[in-house]
Design a protein around this motif. Sequence first.
Motif, PDB file in Angstrom:
ATOM      1  N   ALA A 248      41.470  39.305  45.981  1.00 37.42           N
ATOM      2  CA  ALA A 248      40.797  38.883  44.745  1.00 37.42           C
ATOM      3  C   ALA A 248      39.448  39.573  44.585  1.00 37.42           C
ATOM      4  CB  ALA A 248      40.622  37.365  44.727  1.00 37.42           C
ATOM      5  N   GLN A 249      38.896  40.068  45.674  1.00 43.49           N
ATOM      6  CA  GLN A 249      37.644  40.811  45.600  1.00 43.49           C
ATOM      7  C   GLN A 249      37.789  42.091  44.790  1.00 43.49           C
ATOM      8  OE1 GLN A 249      35.298  40.837  49.471  1.00 43.49           O
ATOM      9  NE2 GLN A 249      37.378  40.450  50.179  1.00 43.49           N
ATOM     10  N   LEU A 250      38.996  42.605  44.704  1.00 46.61           N
ATOM     11  CA  LEU A 250      39.238  43.842  43.973  1.00 46.61           C
ATOM     12  C   LEU A 250      39.124  43.645  42.466  1.00 46.61           C
ATOM     13  CD1 LEU A 250      42.195  45.281  46.087  1.00 46.61           C
ATOM     14  CD2 LEU A 250      39.758  45.807  46.247  1.00 46.61           C
ATOM     15  N   LEU A 251      39.015  42.403  42.024  1.00 46.84           N
ATOM     16  CA  LEU A 251      38.812  42.146  40.599  1.00 46.84           C
ATOM     17  C   LEU A 251      37.554  42.839  40.084  1.00 46.84           C
ATOM     18  CD1 LEU A 251      39.766  38.378  40.311  1.00 46.84           C
ATOM     19  CD2 LEU A 251      40.921  40.298  39.223  1.00 46.84           C
ATOM     20  N   THR A 252      36.547  42.950  40.925  1.00 46.33           N
ATOM     21  CA  THR A 252      35.320  43.633  40.519  1.00 46.33           C
ATOM     22  C   THR A 252      35.613  45.105  40.220  1.00 46.33           C
ATOM     23  OG1 THR A 252      33.955  42.144  41.827  1.00 46.33           O
ATOM     24  CG2 THR A 252      32.961  44.220  41.188  1.00 46.33           C
ATOM     25  N   CYS A 253      36.458  45.725  41.013  1.00 49.05           N
ATOM     26  CA  CYS A 253      36.806  47.131  40.782  1.00 49.05           C
ATOM     27  C   CYS A 253      37.627  47.286  39.502  1.00 49.05           C
ATOM     28  CB  CYS A 253      37.591  47.684  41.964  1.00 49.05           C
ATOM     29  SG  CYS A 253      36.675  47.705  43.503  1.00 49.05           S
ATOM     30  N   LEU A 254      38.453  46.303  39.178  1.00 52.36           N
ATOM     31  CA  LEU A 254      39.335  46.389  38.015  1.00 52.36           C
ATOM     32  C   LEU A 254      38.677  45.928  36.727  1.00 52.36           C
ATOM     33  CD1 LEU A 254      42.591  45.010  39.684  1.00 52.36           C
ATOM     34  CD2 LEU A 254      42.013  47.380  39.200  1.00 52.36           C
TER      35      LEU A 254
ATOM     36  N   GLY B 179      34.302  39.003  38.809  1.00 52.03           N
ATOM     37  CA  GLY B 179      35.354  38.156  39.365  1.00 52.03           C
ATOM     38  C   GLY B 179      35.558  38.302  40.854  1.00 52.03           C
ATOM     39  N   GLY B 180      35.048  39.366  41.431  1.00 56.14           N
ATOM     40  CA  GLY B 180      35.237  39.601  42.865  1.00 56.14           C
ATOM     41  C   GLY B 180      34.501  38.627  43.746  1.00 56.14           C
ATOM     42  N   LEU B 181      33.508  37.956  43.200  1.00 57.35           N
ATOM     43  CA  LEU B 181      32.805  36.907  43.933  1.00 57.35           C
ATOM     44  C   LEU B 181      33.283  35.530  43.485  1.00 57.35           C
ATOM     45  CD1 LEU B 181      30.545  35.837  45.824  1.00 57.35           C
ATOM     46  CD2 LEU B 181      28.990  36.073  43.903  1.00 57.35           C
ATOM     47  N   ILE B 182      33.491  35.366  42.200  1.00 56.05           N
ATOM     48  CA  ILE B 182      33.800  34.044  41.637  1.00 56.05           C
ATOM     49  C   ILE B 182      35.165  33.532  42.082  1.00 56.05           C
ATOM     50  CG2 ILE B 182      34.170  32.790  39.477  1.00 56.05           C
ATOM     51  CD1 ILE B 182      32.133  34.787  38.231  1.00 56.05           C
ATOM     52  N   VAL B 183      36.199  34.359  41.992  1.00 57.43           N
ATOM     53  CA  VAL B 183      37.552  33.900  42.336  1.00 57.43           C
ATOM     54  C   VAL B 183      37.672  33.539  43.817  1.00 57.43           C
ATOM     55  CG1 VAL B 183      39.991  34.552  42.398  1.00 57.43           C
ATOM     56  CG2 VAL B 183      38.602  35.093  40.381  1.00 57.43           C
ATOM     57  N   PRO B 184      37.221  34.399  44.760  1.00 58.51           N
ATOM     58  CA  PRO B 184      37.277  33.978  46.168  1.00 58.51           C
ATOM     59  C   PRO B 184      36.422  32.736  46.449  1.00 58.51           C
ATOM     60  CG  PRO B 184      36.960  36.341  46.044  1.00 58.51           C
ATOM     61  CD  PRO B 184      36.814  35.814  44.649  1.00 58.51           C
ATOM     62  N   LEU B 185      35.296  32.612  45.751  1.00 55.55           N
ATOM     63  CA  LEU B 185      34.445  31.432  45.920  1.00 55.55           C
ATOM     64  C   LEU B 185      35.179  30.163  45.507  1.00 55.55           C
ATOM     65  CD1 LEU B 185      31.643  30.249  46.599  1.00 55.55           C
ATOM     66  CD2 LEU B 185      30.991  30.689  44.229  1.00 55.55           C
TER      67      LEU B 185
END
Length: 120
Positions: free
Chosen positions: A22-28, A32-38
């Motif tokens: 889910a951290q890869l959301l930031t790349c895409l 979201g790469g922080l929010i979703v894993p949090l």
Amino acid sequence: MESNYYTLKREDNQLLVITHLAQLLTCLTGFGGLIVPLILWATQKDKVEEMDDHGKAIINFQLSLIVYAIICIPLILLFGLGILLLILLGIVSFVLPIINAIKASNKETPYYPLSLNFVS
């Protein structure tokens, strides 16, 4: 009848892998790469084995990336060093979640080098 004050945690390696990826959301998407894993960590840390350890490692890594990116901004003025470091951060932010997702699928402990310890 006595009641148990603890609940058994379930083993869910797929959710651990998803949390790392889910951290890869930031790349895409750029966010979201922080929010979703949090959110996954906060809601599942008491229900899934090893989620607390993996979640803390992910949150510390994401917050560290933000701090390092902020430090790179003034370094751009110093011979463009900040740009090179930002490119390096981009590569690291893409590669390490994939490596740690593979580790999570193999029931190994995640490792994010140079992570600052915000959440312990």
